[in-house]
Design a protein around this motif. Structure first.
Motif, PDB file in Angstrom:
ATOM      1  N   LYS A 182       1.846  -1.697  -9.557  1.00 39.04           N
ATOM      2  CA  LYS A 182       2.540  -2.777  -9.429  1.00 39.04           C
ATOM      3  C   LYS A 182       3.630  -2.437  -8.301  1.00 39.04           C
ATOM      4  O   LYS A 182       4.534  -1.474  -8.493  1.00 39.04           O
ATOM      5  N   ALA A 183       3.377  -3.143  -6.899  1.00 34.98           N
ATOM      6  CA  ALA A 183       4.335  -2.921  -5.819  1.00 34.98           C
ATOM      7  C   ALA A 183       6.008  -3.316  -6.247  1.00 34.98           C
ATOM      8  O   ALA A 183       6.062  -4.027  -7.024  1.00 34.98           O
ATOM      9  N   ILE A 184       6.703  -2.701  -5.365  1.00 33.62           N
ATOM     10  CA  ILE A 184       8.199  -3.251  -5.706  1.00 33.62           C
ATOM     11  C   ILE A 184       8.540  -3.807  -4.311  1.00 33.62           C
ATOM     12  O   ILE A 184       8.296  -3.014  -3.123  1.00 33.62           O
ATOM     13  N   PRO A 228      -5.019   1.885  -7.895  1.00 35.00           N
ATOM     14  CA  PRO A 228      -5.146   0.407  -7.587  1.00 35.00           C
ATOM     15  C   PRO A 228      -4.142  -0.106  -6.771  1.00 35.00           C
ATOM     16  O   PRO A 228      -3.243  -0.268  -7.327  1.00 35.00           O
ATOM     17  N   LEU A 229      -4.647  -1.094  -5.676  1.00 33.97           N
ATOM     18  CA  LEU A 229      -3.692  -1.721  -4.864  1.00 33.97           C
ATOM     19  C   LEU A 229      -3.243  -3.151  -5.772  1.00 33.97           C
ATOM     20  O   LEU A 229      -4.184  -3.583  -6.515  1.00 33.97           O
ATOM     21  N   ASP A 230      -1.893  -3.464  -5.552  1.00 31.11           N
ATOM     22  CA  ASP A 230      -1.449  -4.514  -6.187  1.00 31.11           C
ATOM     23  C   ASP A 230      -1.845  -5.538  -5.302  1.00 31.11           C
ATOM     24  O   ASP A 230      -0.846  -6.233  -4.334  1.00 31.11           O
ATOM     25  N   VAL A 231      -3.012  -6.259  -5.562  1.00 35.05           N
ATOM     26  CA  VAL A 231      -3.465  -7.340  -4.539  1.00 35.05           C
ATOM     27  C   VAL A 231      -2.518  -8.485  -4.751  1.00 35.05           C
ATOM     28  O   VAL A 231      -2.442  -9.301  -3.789  1.00 35.05           O
ATOM     29  N   GLU A 232      -2.238  -8.798  -5.896  1.00 32.65           N
ATOM     30  CA  GLU A 232      -1.466 -10.041  -6.343  1.00 32.65           C
ATOM     31  C   GLU A 232      -0.135 -10.100  -5.306  1.00 32.65           C
ATOM     32  O   GLU A 232       0.242 -11.035  -4.868  1.00 32.65           O
ATOM     33  N   THR A 233       0.706  -9.020  -5.228  1.00 33.24           N
ATOM     34  CA  THR A 233       1.822  -8.851  -4.420  1.00 33.24           C
ATOM     35  C   THR A 233       1.499  -9.260  -3.103  1.00 33.24           C
ATOM     36  O   THR A 233       2.092  -9.846  -2.129  1.00 33.24           O
ATOM     37  N   SER A 251      -3.738   8.684   8.327  1.00 29.26           N
ATOM     38  CA  SER A 251      -4.589   8.278   9.541  1.00 29.26           C
ATOM     39  C   SER A 251      -4.816   6.593   9.307  1.00 29.26           C
ATOM     40  O   SER A 251      -4.872   6.116   7.995  1.00 29.26           O
ATOM     41  N   VAL A 252      -5.140   5.897  10.532  1.00 29.22           N
ATOM     42  CA  VAL A 252      -5.205   4.354  10.694  1.00 29.22           C
ATOM     43  C   VAL A 252      -6.332   4.156   9.776  1.00 29.22           C
ATOM     44  O   VAL A 252      -6.829   3.033   9.604  1.00 29.22           O
ATOM     45  N   HIS A 253      -7.213   5.222   9.652  1.00 27.46           N
ATOM     46  CA  HIS A 253      -8.557   4.761   8.828  1.00 27.46           C
ATOM     47  C   HIS A 253      -8.343   5.086   7.589  1.00 27.46           C
ATOM     48  O   HIS A 253      -8.394   6.334   7.133  1.00 27.46           O
ATOM     49  N   GLY A 254      -8.952   4.343   6.590  1.00 27.41           N
ATOM     50  CA  GLY A 254      -9.287   4.615   5.225  1.00 27.41           C
ATOM     51  C   GLY A 254      -8.063   4.765   4.581  1.00 27.41           C
ATOM     52  O   GLY A 254      -8.382   5.028   3.156  1.00 27.41           O
ATOM     53  N   GLY A 255      -6.831   4.284   4.698  1.00 21.43           N
ATOM     54  CA  GLY A 255      -5.796   4.656   3.924  1.00 21.43           C
ATOM     55  C   GLY A 255      -5.054   3.119   3.686  1.00 21.43           C
ATOM     56  O   GLY A 255      -5.978   2.075   3.508  1.00 21.43           O
ATOM     57  N   LEU A 256      -3.905   3.029   3.323  1.00 16.54           N
ATOM     58  CA  LEU A 256      -3.189   1.753   2.901  1.00 16.54           C
ATOM     59  C   LEU A 256      -3.694   0.403   3.775  1.00 16.54           C
ATOM     60  O   LEU A 256      -3.989  -0.577   3.179  1.00 16.54           O
ATOM     61  N   GLY A 257      -3.528   0.640   5.040  1.00 18.33           N
ATOM     62  CA  GLY A 257      -3.734  -0.359   5.990  1.00 18.33           C
ATOM     63  C   GLY A 257      -5.266  -1.006   5.735  1.00 18.33           C
ATOM     64  O   GLY A 257      -5.101  -2.197   5.759  1.00 18.33           O
ATOM     65  N   GLU A 258      -6.104  -0.200   5.688  1.00 21.06           N
ATOM     66  CA  GLU A 258      -7.507  -0.709   5.690  1.00 21.06           C
ATOM     67  C   GLU A 258      -7.632  -1.431   4.249  1.00 21.06           C
ATOM     68  O   GLU A 258      -8.291  -2.046   3.923  1.00 21.06           O
ATOM     69  N   ALA A 259      -7.109  -0.455   3.347  1.00 23.45           N
ATOM     70  CA  ALA A 259      -7.228  -1.189   1.930  1.00 23.45           C
ATOM     71  C   ALA A 259      -6.646  -2.642   1.733  1.00 23.45           C
ATOM     72  O   ALA A 259      -7.144  -3.373   1.405  1.00 23.45           O
TER      73      ALA A 259
END
Ligand SMILES: [Mg+2]
Lengths: 315, 281
Positions: A182-184, A228-233, A251-259
């Motif tokens: 759950k992101a803050i 798991p990513l907090d998609v709702e937020t 890396s800009v590949h495969g991390g938070l950004g691409e998720a």
């Protein structure tokens, strides 16, 4: 905002405090107790520290064996070695076997700065995201670090936590709630949203201050749980802001950004979007701060990216 | 407890089952399952303090099959010991069956998922170390392939086993001298293997790993030395029990044809008859 201590120190003292009251809490190290700030732990609770030497495959395997008997195990090793050398053990002995050992990647990202790419972990989110059944957490500040350790102690599945060794600003008021996955939201705003994790969150926050002076309101989200990513937020941010910038020490590949990108695109969201991280090149040499600066992971750099996305001239 | 004669008869039945389920599944590691099945037979029928009823007991003995590919032998023995119904063996490698080509915890009786080589010994070290910490009486048995020993992690684990004096850990090497490419000594030589293990701090015994009597005897002597991890080099024959499969590398994962299967059963039945005859006389 007040400067705290390194998350590494916060981790070590949190774990020590817990372990003093629970002899089933074990630390497993790969000649890494010093780098993990666990030397006092080893001196005061010697029966709760297992040393395997410089052998990361064995580190994870032994941690799995210990945890399979009900021990609460924290395997602590530099993120760069732990998640590369020990990857197959993480994949099979923890994730696939569903053994709830916790693996702690210390001095993650480019924390080791000038030691060079051998010692950087810019791949760990990417490789672990592609493995089923492992949670990935990158706490931003001392509060998130402390809360993460408390939250994962009894979590019944494997977890990977990574952090660096630079002192971090306190980002959260004392009554903040922490929950895995759950992101803050640190600040609300409607012009641009920064979704960051780990030691880049304070940079995003500082960028929001720069932009506030220009009349722009920013939303800053600490997405401490990368999977798991907090998609709702995330979706709410995409609906309520005009541009979205992800920030990570990876890396800009495969991390938070691409998720984030795939989560948004798959749900039909299209907005000005930028992944900020370490680009796909030989990483520039220097300290963590210098590397961040070179790649725009800085208050000014992130503010510039925001202006670009909003097509605004600097004021 | 079963007599050595009864155990020997069981080994023959196990071999027949292994061949049957591999043939039925059209997949499996024939040679390696036949080489290690006597070890599994003695472990599960004589040595291990574990049963379907006690499988979750904290003081149970643990068995980790690091050479996970010989899983047909493990499934066969576990089914015989009642960990799951024997009929489940017929689902080997079928769509949505839990009985896949390497051990997983979804099959009752299996501690941990294995099959990537070089993992089991570290896991066993962790389990044995936890037992020492809590003064629990259980032992941990890990079966390794000989080809597997080229994985450096086996030696990392060995160093830790000796460092912590894990005399409750028993590593067994299925020393059939073959791996998928050929003779272990031409692929990447292991010898002098006993000397290597001794130098790494183990108390080492070498036995005929297809001889029930020698196996029973060796396991009965554990711990070989106080404060040292135990290592048994089980000299085995890959494909043991079927003349045309023995020491023949093509049987690493060859599936018997109808006629090969019939010939193999013929040989095993003849061996069974000889055993029974010897017992009568
Ligand atoms: Mg072999």
């Amino acid at each position: 905002m007040e400067l705290g201590r390194p998350n590494l120190d916060e981790f070590a003292s949190t774990l020590f405090a817990l372990a003093q009251h629970d002899r089933n809490i074990l630390v497993v190290t790969s000649d890494s107790r010093g780098s993990g700030k666990l030397t006092p732990f080893g001196l005061q609770l010697p029966d709760q520290l297992v040393e395997v030497g410089i052998a990361e495959q064995n580190l994870v395997g032994v941690a799995a064996g210990l945890a399979s008997t009900g021990k609460r195990v924290f395997a602590v090793s530099p993120a760069c070695f732990l998640t590369a050398r020990g990857l197959e053990q993480i994949k099979n002995d923890l994730a696939y076997s569903d053994i709830p050992a916790k693996i702690i990647g210390i001095s993650a990202g480019v924390s080791y700065g000038a030691l060079g790419s051998t010692h950087h972990s810019l791949h760990d989110f990417a490789v672990l995201r592609a493995i089923h059944n492992i949670t990935i957490i990158a706490p931003a500040d001392n509060f998130e670090t402390r809360s993460t350790i408390q939250a994962i102690l009894d979590y019944p599945h494997p977890v990977y936590v990574r952090f660096g060794k630079a002192p971090q600003y306190h980002l959260h008021p004392p009554d903040t709630r922490f929950e895995i996955g759950k992101a803050i939201t640190i600040t609300g705003g409607h012009d641009v949203c920064f979704v960051a994790c780990g030691e880049t969150v304070s940079m995003a926050y500082a960028a929001s201050q720069v932009l506030a002076a220009e009349g722009l309101t920013c939303r800053v989200i600490s997405m401490h749980t990368v999977k798991p990513l907090d998609v709702e937020t995330l979706v709410l941010a995409a609906q309520e802001t005009k541009a979205l910038i992800t920030v990570e020490e990876h890396s800009v590949h495969g991390g938070l950004g691409e998720a984030c990108a795939s989560a948004l695109l798959e749900r039909g969201f299209c907005l000005p979007f930028k992944i900020t991280g370490i680009p796909d090149e030989y990483t520039v040499t220097g300290s963590q701060a210098e590397i961040f600066n070179d790649y725009g992971i800085s208050p000014e750099g992130l503010a510039a990216t925001a202006r670009q996305l909003l097509q605004r001239q600097p004021t | 407890m079963l007599s050595e004669h009864e155990l020997s008869l069981k080994s023959i039945e196990y071999r027949k089952t292994i061949l049957r389920i591999i043939k039925q599944a059209k997949a499996g590691h024939t040679g390696g399952s036949l080489s290690c099945v006597d070890i599994l037979n003695v472990l599960y029928n004589q040595v291990l303090r574990v049963s379907p009823e006690t499988f979750h007991h904290p003081e149970r003995d643990r068995y980790i099959q690091s050479k996970g590919h010989s899983v047909e032998a493990l499934y066969t023995v576990l089914a015989d010991r009642g960990f799951f119904p024997c009929q489940a063996l017929d689902t080997l490698c079928r769509h949505q069956s839990h009985l896949i080509g390497h051990p997983t915890r979804k099959v009752n009786g299996i501690e941990l998922n294995s099959g990537a080589l070089g993992h089991g010994l570290s896991i066993g070290v962790g389990m044995a170390l936890a037992g020492k910490m809590d003064h629990l009486p259980y032992r941990v048995y890990v079966l390794l392939g000989d080809g597997e020993l080229a994985e450096g992690s086996c030696w990392e684990a060995s160093m830790t086993a000796a460092h912590y004096g894990l005399d409750n850990l028993v590593a067994i090497v299925d020393r059939n001298r073959l791996q998928i490419t050929g003779n272990t000594e031409t692929v990447n030589p292991l010898e002098p293997l006993a000397a290597k293990f001794s130098a790494f701090g183990y108390a080492v015994r070498s036995v005929d790993g297809n001889d029930i009597h020698e196996l029973v005897n060796a396991f009965g002597q554990v711990p070989f030395e106080q404060g040292k991890p135990n290592l048994i080099i089980a000299r085995t024959i890959k494909g043991k029990g079927v003349s045309f499969m023995e020491n023949n590398v093509t049987w690493h994962h060859h599936v018997p044809t109808d006629s090969e299967y019939a010939a193999a059963l013929c040989e095993l039945d003849a061996a069974r008859a000889r055993l029974q005859e010897a017992a009568w006389s």
